[in-house]
Write a protein that holds these residues in place. Structure first.
Motif, PDB file in Angstrom:
ATOM      1  N   ILE A  39      -9.985   7.879  -2.612  1.00  0.00           N
ATOM      2  CA  ILE A  39      -9.663   9.296  -2.586  1.00  0.00           C
ATOM      3  C   ILE A  39     -10.413   9.941  -1.428  1.00  0.00           C
ATOM      4  CG2 ILE A  39     -11.490   9.913  -4.230  1.00  0.00           C
ATOM      5  CD1 ILE A  39      -9.598  12.081  -5.337  1.00  0.00           C
ATOM      6  N   SER A  40      -9.749  10.845  -0.737  1.00  0.00           N
ATOM      7  CA  SER A  40     -10.387  11.544   0.379  1.00  0.00           C
ATOM      8  C   SER A  40      -9.811  12.948   0.473  1.00  0.00           C
ATOM      9  CB  SER A  40     -10.162  10.786   1.688  1.00  0.00           C
ATOM     10  OG  SER A  40      -8.784  10.708   2.006  1.00  0.00           O
ATOM     11  N   ARG A  41     -10.465  13.776   1.281  1.00  0.00           N
ATOM     12  CA  ARG A  41      -9.980  15.142   1.432  1.00  0.00           C
ATOM     13  C   ARG A  41     -10.002  15.554   2.892  1.00  0.00           C
ATOM     14  NH1 ARG A  41     -14.998  15.485   2.232  1.00  0.00           N
ATOM     15  NH2 ARG A  41     -16.514  17.101   1.924  1.00  0.00           N
TER      16      ARG A  41
ATOM     17  N   THR B  34      -5.993  19.517   1.655  1.00  0.00           N
ATOM     18  CA  THR B  34      -5.219  18.407   1.102  1.00  0.00           C
ATOM     19  C   THR B  34      -6.136  17.291   0.636  1.00  0.00           C
ATOM     20  OG1 THR B  34      -3.321  18.914   2.521  1.00  0.00           O
ATOM     21  CG2 THR B  34      -3.466  16.671   1.659  1.00  0.00           C
ATOM     22  N   VAL B  35      -5.761  16.677  -0.471  1.00  0.00           N
ATOM     23  CA  VAL B  35      -6.460  15.503  -0.975  1.00  0.00           C
ATOM     24  C   VAL B  35      -5.500  14.324  -0.913  1.00  0.00           C
ATOM     25  CG1 VAL B  35      -5.861  15.900  -3.399  1.00  0.00           C
ATOM     26  CG2 VAL B  35      -7.915  14.599  -2.824  1.00  0.00           C
ATOM     27  N   TYR B  36      -6.053  13.155  -0.644  1.00  0.00           N
ATOM     28  CA  TYR B  36      -5.247  11.946  -0.491  1.00  0.00           C
ATOM     29  C   TYR B  36      -5.696  10.876  -1.474  1.00  0.00           C
ATOM     30  CZ  TYR B  36      -4.209  14.142   4.007  1.00  0.00           C
ATOM     31  OH  TYR B  36      -3.831  15.027   4.986  1.00  0.00           O
ATOM     32  N   LEU B  37      -4.773   9.986  -1.791  1.00  0.00           N
ATOM     33  CA  LEU B  37      -5.119   8.792  -2.559  1.00  0.00           C
ATOM     34  C   LEU B  37      -4.504   7.602  -1.832  1.00  0.00           C
ATOM     35  CD1 LEU B  37      -6.558   7.744  -5.127  1.00  0.00           C
ATOM     36  CD2 LEU B  37      -4.291   7.694  -6.205  1.00  0.00           C
TER      37      LEU B  37
ATOM     38  N   SER C  46       0.831  -1.197   0.000  1.00  0.00           N
ATOM     39  CA  SER C  46       0.000   0.000   0.000  1.00  0.00           C
ATOM     40  C   SER C  46       0.871   1.255   0.000  1.00  0.00           C
ATOM     41  CB  SER C  46      -0.899   0.026   1.239  1.00  0.00           C
ATOM     42  OG  SER C  46      -1.791  -1.066   1.253  1.00  0.00           O
ATOM     43  N   LEU C  47       0.308   2.327  -0.530  1.00  0.00           N
ATOM     44  CA  LEU C  47       0.925   3.646  -0.493  1.00  0.00           C
ATOM     45  C   LEU C  47      -0.184   4.669  -0.319  1.00  0.00           C
ATOM     46  CD1 LEU C  47       3.580   3.925  -3.374  1.00  0.00           C
ATOM     47  CD2 LEU C  47       4.023   4.132  -0.926  1.00  0.00           C
ATOM     48  N   ARG C  48       0.153   5.785   0.302  1.00  0.00           N
ATOM     49  CA  ARG C  48      -0.788   6.895   0.369  1.00  0.00           C
ATOM     50  C   ARG C  48      -0.126   8.135  -0.215  1.00  0.00           C
ATOM     51  NH1 ARG C  48      -3.795  10.077   5.339  1.00  0.00           N
ATOM     52  NH2 ARG C  48      -1.699  10.925   5.633  1.00  0.00           N
TER      53      ARG C  48
END
Length: 120
Positions: free
Chosen positions: A70-72, A78-81, A17-19
């Motif tokens: 995806i989240s924010r 900031t947005v994340y994946l 996994s990676l973020r």
């Protein structure tokens, strides 16, 4: 003007996994949504995931559904994946993008990209 700064790429093994994160700076008040795209060597850039900032509504490319999220974080702008179950075919440069208008699917601002490499 808007600046997008990505982080979190790297070299991982299949199944890992990676973020990724993307921080937005500047005139982001007019933001409608943000998204993640990727481009593998010799291929065209493709949409991975998107989020409408106000509602949190998300959309995904079929091949990543169930694996990527995806989240924010509005407080951090900031947005994340979150990428789970990574596969070698996920190897690409990942780009964060910001979309201003709801009337167009085009993205207006882009980050510099972060490399994700998945070994088999």
């Amino acid at each position: 003007q808007v600046q997008l700064v990505e982080a979190g790429g790297g070299l991982v093994q299949a199944g890992d996994s990676l973020r990724l994160s993307c921080a937005a700076f500047g005139r982001t008040a007019s933001r409608y949504g943000m998204g993640w795209f990727r481009q593998a060597p010799g291929k065209e850039r493709e949409f991975v995931a998107g989020i409408i900032w106000s509602s949190g509504l998300t959309s995904y490319y079929d091949s990543v559904k169930g694996r990527f999220t995806i989240s924010r974080d509005s407080a951090k702008n900031t947005v994340y994946l979150q990428m789970n179950g990574l596969k070698p075919e996920d190897t690409a440069v990942y780009y964060c993008a910001l979309r201003v208008s709801s009337g167009s699917s085009a993205y207006d601002y882009w980050g510099q990209g972060t490399q994700v490499t998945v070994s088999s």
